[in-house]
Design a protein around this motif. Sequence first.
Motif, short mmCIF file in Angstrom:
data_model
loop_
_atom_site.label_atom_id
_atom_site.label_comp_id
_atom_site.label_asym_id
_atom_site.label_seq_id
_atom_site.Cartn_x
_atom_site.Cartn_y
_atom_site.Cartn_z
N VAL A 67 42.42 40.42 31.19
CA VAL A 67 41.47 39.44 31.25
C VAL A 67 42.02 38.15 30.17
O VAL A 67 42.75 38.14 29.39
CB VAL A 67 40.17 39.97 30.45
N HIS A 68 41.15 37.21 30.50
CA HIS A 68 41.22 35.91 29.71
C HIS A 68 40.00 35.46 29.00
O HIS A 68 38.69 35.92 29.40
CB HIS A 68 41.62 34.83 30.41
N ARG A 73 41.52 29.27 36.53
CA ARG A 73 41.55 28.34 37.96
C ARG A 73 43.00 28.27 38.22
O ARG A 73 43.68 27.77 37.41
CB ARG A 73 40.84 27.05 37.52
N VAL A 74 43.24 28.98 39.47
CA VAL A 74 44.72 29.18 40.06
C VAL A 74 44.44 28.42 41.34
O VAL A 74 43.77 28.46 42.20
CB VAL A 74 44.95 30.54 40.13
N ALA A 84 43.43 40.26 42.81
CA ALA A 84 42.05 40.87 43.01
C ALA A 84 41.39 41.18 41.55
O ALA A 84 42.17 40.96 40.44
CB ALA A 84 42.55 42.65 43.46
N HIS A 85 40.22 41.59 41.77
CA HIS A 85 39.33 41.99 40.58
C HIS A 85 39.51 43.28 40.39
O HIS A 85 39.43 44.08 41.43
CB HIS A 85 37.90 41.49 40.83
N MET A 105 38.29 32.77 38.15
CA MET A 105 37.83 34.08 37.76
C MET A 105 37.28 33.56 36.27
O MET A 105 37.46 32.66 35.57
CB MET A 105 39.10 34.78 37.33
N ALA A 106 35.98 34.50 36.26
CA ALA A 106 35.22 34.10 34.95
C ALA A 106 35.96 34.76 33.79
O ALA A 106 36.72 35.81 33.86
CB ALA A 106 33.86 34.58 35.19
N PRO A 107 35.29 34.23 32.55
CA PRO A 107 35.98 35.08 31.39
C PRO A 107 35.73 36.40 31.29
O PRO A 107 34.60 36.57 31.62
CB PRO A 107 35.46 34.03 30.38
#
Length: 142
Positions: A67-68, A73-74, A84-85, A105-107
């Motif tokens: 996680v971040h 944003r990639v 994937a999530h 992807m969200a934090p």
Amino acid sequence: MVAATAAADVYRGGHHIMIEPDELEWGPVGSMGEGAEIAFIEGDISQEEPFTFRLRLEDGYRILPHVHPEYERVTVLSGTLHFAHGEEFVPDETHKLKPGSVAIMAPGDPMFGYAEGETIIQLHGTGPWGIEYLNPEDDPRN
């Protein structure tokens, strides 16, 4: 981490930064381990400011579940990123992202993936930036 050293030679006036791909300085990524390289373009990822960097991943490089703390944003520039999530590395659950593809992807959302062919991705966002592996044993810093 600040902009690539080469960036000092490519300022073209004002606050513009213009860098040709062959001017990027690639180095190891302590948080990712062997098979991944990073080139900083702008910003200090430890500060609350915008950043941009690129990752170059060797063919088959596995990005283990992590996680971040901020949005990720990639943009895929070359190669193919399978992403994937999820909290477990399950290659069959990834989405194939070809050059030009974008992923956001969200934090705190867990994610994983792998590279098909040498793959270069560009990440941008606002720091402070970091990575936390869901399994501490996957973290090459440990």
